[in-house]
Design a protein around this motif. Structure first.
Motif, PDB file in Angstrom:
ATOM      1  N   TYR A 282      20.393  17.905  29.350  1.00 46.36           N
ATOM      2  CA  TYR A 282      20.666  17.004  30.644  1.00 46.36           C
ATOM      3  C   TYR A 282      18.985  17.427  31.265  1.00 46.36           C
ATOM      4  CZ  TYR A 282      21.621  15.102  35.072  1.00 46.36           C
ATOM      5  OH  TYR A 282      22.292  14.782  35.790  1.00 46.36           O
TER       6      TYR A 282
ATOM      7  N   THR B 253      27.277  12.500  30.333  1.00 42.36           N
ATOM      8  CA  THR B 253      28.274  12.809  29.574  1.00 42.36           C
ATOM      9  C   THR B 253      28.794  14.196  29.518  1.00 42.36           C
ATOM     10  OG1 THR B 253      28.632  10.486  29.249  1.00 42.36           O
ATOM     11  CG2 THR B 253      30.399  12.402  28.145  1.00 42.36           C
ATOM     12  N   ALA B 254      27.766  14.656  28.729  1.00 43.74           N
ATOM     13  CA  ALA B 254      28.218  16.620  27.916  1.00 43.74           C
ATOM     14  C   ALA B 254      27.936  17.457  29.229  1.00 43.74           C
ATOM     15  CB  ALA B 254      26.770  16.552  27.060  1.00 43.74           C
ATOM     16  N   TYR B 255      27.038  16.761  30.076  1.00 43.95           N
ATOM     17  CA  TYR B 255      26.763  18.682  31.505  1.00 43.95           C
ATOM     18  C   TYR B 255      28.303  17.876  32.131  1.00 43.95           C
ATOM     19  CZ  TYR B 255      24.446  20.914  34.983  1.00 43.95           C
ATOM     20  OH  TYR B 255      24.392  21.799  36.242  1.00 43.95           O
TER      21      TYR B 255
ATOM     22  N   LEU C  89      24.616  15.144  20.561  1.00 45.04           N
ATOM     23  CA  LEU C  89      25.524  15.834  21.218  1.00 45.04           C
ATOM     24  C   LEU C  89      27.067  15.015  20.118  1.00 45.04           C
ATOM     25  CD1 LEU C  89      24.429  14.632  24.726  1.00 45.04           C
ATOM     26  CD2 LEU C  89      24.586  17.362  23.548  1.00 45.04           C
TER      27      LEU C  89
ATOM     28  N   ARG D 178      32.775  19.588  31.106  1.00 46.74           N
ATOM     29  CA  ARG D 178      32.630  21.061  30.265  1.00 46.74           C
ATOM     30  C   ARG D 178      32.506  21.799  32.299  1.00 46.74           C
ATOM     31  NH1 ARG D 178      31.328  23.470  25.095  1.00 46.74           N
ATOM     32  NH2 ARG D 178      32.636  21.455  23.374  1.00 46.74           N
TER      33      ARG D 178
ATOM     34  N   ASN E 117      19.308  10.208  30.488  1.00 49.73           N
ATOM     35  CA  ASN E 117      20.750  11.210  31.296  1.00 49.73           C
ATOM     36  C   ASN E 117      21.546  10.397  31.426  1.00 49.73           C
ATOM     37  OD1 ASN E 117      19.226  13.891  31.632  1.00 49.73           O
ATOM     38  ND2 ASN E 117      19.527  13.594  33.716  1.00 49.73           N
TER      39      ASN E 117
ATOM     40  N   HIS F 176      22.728  23.190  27.207  1.00 53.00           N
ATOM     41  CA  HIS F 176      23.439  22.996  25.506  1.00 53.00           C
ATOM     42  C   HIS F 176      23.821  21.494  26.263  1.00 53.00           C
ATOM     43  CE1 HIS F 176      28.354  22.588  25.077  1.00 53.00           C
ATOM     44  NE2 HIS F 176      28.410  21.694  26.385  1.00 53.00           N
ATOM     45  N   SER F 177      23.702  21.108  27.257  1.00 49.44           N
ATOM     46  CA  SER F 177      24.144  18.783  27.075  1.00 49.44           C
ATOM     47  C   SER F 177      22.731  18.424  27.220  1.00 49.44           C
ATOM     48  CB  SER F 177      24.453  18.834  28.450  1.00 49.44           C
ATOM     49  OG  SER F 177      23.950  18.988  29.821  1.00 49.44           O
TER      50      SER F 177
ATOM     51  N   PRO G  37      27.296  24.238  30.070  1.00 46.11           N
ATOM     52  CA  PRO G  37      26.534  23.963  31.213  1.00 46.11           C
ATOM     53  C   PRO G  37      25.752  24.856  32.035  1.00 46.11           C
ATOM     54  CG  PRO G  37      28.144  22.034  30.950  1.00 46.11           C
ATOM     55  CD  PRO G  37      28.638  23.689  30.104  1.00 46.11           C
TER      56      PRO G  37
ATOM     57  N   PRO H  38      23.617  12.664  27.744  1.00 52.24           N
ATOM     58  CA  PRO H  38      23.232  14.173  28.024  1.00 52.24           C
ATOM     59  C   PRO H  38      24.312  14.347  29.630  1.00 52.24           C
ATOM     60  CG  PRO H  38      21.525  13.351  27.674  1.00 52.24           C
ATOM     61  CD  PRO H  38      22.369  11.973  27.177  1.00 52.24           C
TER      62      PRO H  38
END
Length: 401
Positions: free
Chosen positions: A171, A305-307, A297, A310, A289, A168-169, A135, A303
């Motif tokens: 988001y 969660t992914a953002y 993903l 990490r 989001n 990356h995410s 992210p 988004p």
């Protein structure tokens, strides 16, 4: 006449032996005896082709699950959200504790007539897919148009929506509505996104003038920087721009805007002002989001969660952000060569003794080295003074060769 009718007619009407008829038409005697038995029990129905459908389907999903698939499809579509097999499968697993394969969902949607056939598209395998590893490693940005609606329902004024998206995410970092997106607005929204989410390592946008002026033409274009570009340089953020006519480079934010506009068009109360549009955008960003599964993903995560799961990337600096060039030129008869810098043409004195000499010019930002292309001899080394259009040698004019 069908083969079944020919066989039945030959045996029953013409009274021919079963063995002879089977040999003539290339079928087995056992199958022909079975056909005759069916004719005695079923009558003329034996002449019609039988269904190949099995008597039972042990792996078929229950009727209530099939109805739930159709219900989810209609519900998601009516609210402007993605309603494909992947999204429906995610909702079945997370909200109804039912696991159904993507192919099964697609089959039931097609059977219900809810899948509109689309023309063949370019295969996904032909695209070069990239994704930031962390992210804040890259932020994509773009703006799109959305027409407001007048109180009487007629189309109203046009508006523009500016989006900042984490590569990356996916988001949605900052999404705002404006009458018109300008350079100062891009700078202001970027600073707000930085204040909330930190400084990214890089940004990726198209070549719109609100994002960059260094790639444009004209006297005031090439080589200059707008406020947004100066801010990126101050923060040590690497700026990336897509090539013209290559929208897939910024495909993530382009796809985000498509999803956003589809959701907006699905709302029963269309916005009549920019403020109302912003209210809808805030609702969409929260849904996108935090609650909407994202197909790109891992594990169809959201988004958010992914953002947040990490660590964030940080700027790496731009100390090595130098403009390097190698040019080949010929010294003119008056002992000069020309060099363009920041859209301005500069003359560099070499000396008349080198007239007609082929040279190699090595440029690194303002540092210039001029080398004889034939011998490799360093003819001149200088630092360009942008305030002087002629870079003299400092020596008095010498005789011509």
């Amino acid at each position: 006449m069908t083969v079944n009718r020919l066989l039945i007619t030959a045996v029953v009407v013409e009274k021919r032996p079963v063995r002879e008829v089977a040999l003539q038409y290339g079928v087995s005697k056992s199958w022909l005896y079975e056909l005759l038995q069916r004719h005695r029990t079923e009558g003329d129905a034996v002449f019609e082709p039988r269904s190949r459908r099995p008597e039972s389907s042990p792996t078929a999903i229950p009727a209530e699950v099939a109805d739930l698939i159709i219900e989810l499809r209609e519900k998601l579509t009516s609210t402007g959200l993605d309603a494909g097999p992947d999204t429906i499968g995610w909702h079945l697993a997370h909200h109804h504790d039912v696991t159904v394969s993507r192919a099964t969902i697609s089959r039931y949607l097609t059977k219900a007539g809810l899948v509109a056939p689309e023309p063949k598209k370019r295969p996904k395998s032909s695209y070069i897919r990239f994704q930031a590893a962390m992210p804040n490693e890259c932020w994509q940005s773009d703006f799109t148009h959305y027409r407001l609606t007048r109180p009487d329902g007629r189309p109203g004024a046009d508006s523009e929506t500016l989006s900042w998206l984490d590569d990356h995410s996916r988001y949605a970092l900052h999404v705002t509505a404006h009458v018109r997106v300008t350079g100062p607005i891009v700078l202001t929204t970027f600073r707000k996104a930085v204040a909330e989410h930190g400084i990214p390592t890089s940004t990726l946008t198209d070549n719109g003038m609100v994002f960059t002026t260094r790639l444009s033409g004209g006297k005031r274009g090439a080589g200059t920087r707008n406020g947004f570009e100066h801010e990126l340089r101050r923060l040590g953020v690497v700026q990336k721009n897509s090539r013209p006519n290559h929208p897939t480079t910024c495909g993530k934010v382009e796809r985000f805007q498509q999803t956003m506009k589809k959701w907006l068009r699905g709302q029963p109360d269309q916005p009549t002002t920019v403020a109302e549009l912003q209210t809808l955008l805030d609702r969409f960003v929260d849904e996108y989001n935090n609650r909407r599964p994202h197909r790109s993903l891992e594990h169809r995560a959201t988004p958010a969660t992914a953002y947040t799961s990490r660590p964030k990337a940080t700027p790496g600096g731009r100390d090595d952000d130098a403009h390097d060039r190698v040019r080949r030129d010929i010294v003119d008869k008056s002992g000069k060569i020309t060099l363009r810098y920041n859209a301005q043409m500069y003359s560099i004195g070499i000396g008349r003794t080198h007239a007609r000499t082929r040279v190699i010019v090595l440029v690194q930002d303002l540092d210039i080295r001029i080398i004889d292309a034939a011998t490799g001899e360093l003819i001149r080394e200088l630092t360009l003074d942008p305030s002087q259009r002629y870079q003299g040698t400092g020596r008095p004019p010498g005789p011509t060769r």
